[in-house]
Design an enzyme around this catalytic site. Structure first.
Site, PDB file in Angstrom:
ATOM      1  N   GLU A   1      -0.104  -1.012   5.718  1.00 57.52           N
ATOM      2  CA  GLU A   1       0.993  -0.626   6.599  1.00 57.52           C
ATOM      3  C   GLU A   1       0.957   0.858   6.913  1.00 57.52           C
ATOM      4  O   GLU A   1       1.428   1.293   7.976  1.00 57.52           O
ATOM      5  CB  GLU A   1       2.334  -0.996   5.942  1.00 57.52           C
ATOM      6  CG  GLU A   1       3.552  -0.863   6.852  1.00 57.52           C
ATOM      7  CD  GLU A   1       4.187   0.527   6.839  1.00 57.52           C
ATOM      8  OE1 GLU A   1       5.055   0.789   7.697  1.00 57.52           O
ATOM      9  OE2 GLU A   1       3.825   1.353   5.967  1.00 57.52           O
TER      10      GLU A   1
ATOM     11  N   ASP B   1       0.822  -1.211   0.000  1.00 54.09           N
ATOM     12  CA  ASP B   1       0.000   0.000   0.000  1.00 54.09           C
ATOM     13  C   ASP B   1       0.857   1.263   0.000  1.00 54.09           C
ATOM     14  O   ASP B   1       2.062   1.235   0.304  1.00 54.09           O
ATOM     15  CB  ASP B   1      -0.948   0.017   1.197  1.00 54.09           C
ATOM     16  CG  ASP B   1      -0.229   0.019   2.536  1.00 54.09           C
ATOM     17  OD1 ASP B   1       0.769  -0.706   2.673  1.00 54.09           O
ATOM     18  OD2 ASP B   1      -0.659   0.754   3.448  1.00 54.09           O
TER      19      ASP B   1
END
Length: 373
Positions: free
Chosen positions: A130, A72
């Site tokens: 994350e 991400d």
């Protein structure tokens, strides 16, 4: 979208950047990574768990190395699709995630597809979320639900480190310090007790605080205690009866969370405040004396790289260190450029990190070839 894992990892980085994958929206990139690993690698067991892709070999080798990276990014800021350009005489790739951390992901994926005879069994973990609250972190999900996938002799996270090995990480603690007073009309302030003024000794102690530096395995960790938010006030004509300051303590990994908490309490001993810890995460010792870590250091230094330094920020290496597994951050890109609108990575760093990791994972010295697109 089809990813070519055997392509130059520079090209692969650009392809990953061109798949938007802001946190909570990683399904498309996860699908692409899963398909590529299933179709273009051999000897790997591949498992999908939500938006996490796991892959591992089981060759019976004496050591196992985890390569982990998040898929991400922070929100896009007019920096997708990627673009190649030149800066200060060097070729660079611009785009959201080029540094944090799709270039690291590209290196791991490329090596998984192109190393035929590794000297370590490999585990690959590509995970989601994350960049947002820890409760959503995909690696944390694996830690809770499939913990055996984290077992290894060494974990390498592809966090940007500029081609250095950034060992371990510092812990982080946030605390809220609250003062109380008596509310009154500001025209008759002597009838009240100003809670904001009560923060003055707290701020004085913060201003006078002298942080320590700690040498662990040759890495210098620099602690810091900072005010990060101040709140208080009722209206423009009211003496406030409550105020608060939030402090953040970044502590060296030789302290536990409990020890860090006690230290921060001690800094403010004797003050009339309420003290409440609001968030904390342990650091990670570098573990550079472990044989598997020593091998990585040797491979990096054989390429003439600078070597090893401490990681000041908190990263997911802490999850591995808590399990007794040495863990380092190692990837292309300047961490100071992460999340910036002009995020970019030098192409040469992608090439060099790939060569250094190939040398470590194969046990064969590598020569870094010139970048050729």
């Amino acid at each position: 979208m089809t990813l070519d894992l055997r392509a130059d990892p520079i090209t692969l980085t650009a392809a990953l950047v061109d798949i938007p994958s802001v946190s909570r929206d990683e399904a498309v990139i996860t699908d692409a990574v899963e398909a590529a690993l299933r179709e273009q690698t051999s000897g790997f067991e591949v498992v999908r768990h939500g938006n996490v892709v796991l892959a591992r070999t089981d060759r019976g080798l004496p050591t196992r190395v985890v390569l982990a990276g998040h898929l991400d990014t922070v929100p896009i800021a007019d920096n997708v699709p990627s673009r190649f350009t030149e800066q200060d005489g060097a070729e660079v790739l611009y785009g959201c995630g080029t540094v944090d951390m799709k270039s690291g992901d590209a290196v791991f994926l490329h090596l998984a597809a192109t190393i035929a005879e590794p000297v370590h069994d490999l585990t690959l973990i590509f995970y989601d979320c994350e960049e947002i609250a820890a409760e959503f972190n995909g690696l944390g999900t694996i830690e809770r639900e499939l913990p055996h996938w984290l077992d290894a002799d060494l974990a390498i996270l592809g966090e940007p480190s500029g081609g250095w090995i950034e060992a371990g990480c510092q812990g982080t603690l946030r605390a809220r310090l609250t003062t109380s007073g008596v509310r009154a009309h500001s025209a008759r302030a002597w009838l009240g007790d100003n809670a904001i003024h009560g923060l003055a000794p707290v701020l004085t102690r913060l201003a006078e605080y002298r942080a320590r530096q700690v040498d662990i395995d040759g890495c210098i960790y620099r602690e810091g205690l900072s005010a990060v938010r101040v709140g208080g006030g009722v209206a423009g004509n009211v003496v406030p009866d409550a105020a608060e300051v939030e402090v953040n303590f970044r502590f060296a990994p030789d302290r536990s969370v409990a020890e860090a908490t006690e230290h921060v309490r001690d800094v403010f001993t004797g003050l009339d405040i309420d003290f409440q810890v609001t968030d904390a995460a342990p650091g990670a010792l570098p573990g550079l004396t472990a044989p598997a870590a020593a091998g990585l250091i040797s491979a990096v230094r054989d390429h003439g790289a600078a070597g090893v330094r401490a990681k000041y920020g908190w990263t997911d290496v802490s999850r591995f260190a808590a399990r007794g597994i040495p863990a380092v951050n190692f990837g292309p890109g300047d961490p100071n450029l992460a999340h910036k609108r002009d995020e970019h990575v030098p192409l040469e760093q992608i090439t060099q990190v790939t060569a250094m990791l190939r040398s470590y994972l194969t046990g064969i010295p590598q020569v870094t070839a010139p970048t050729d697109r």
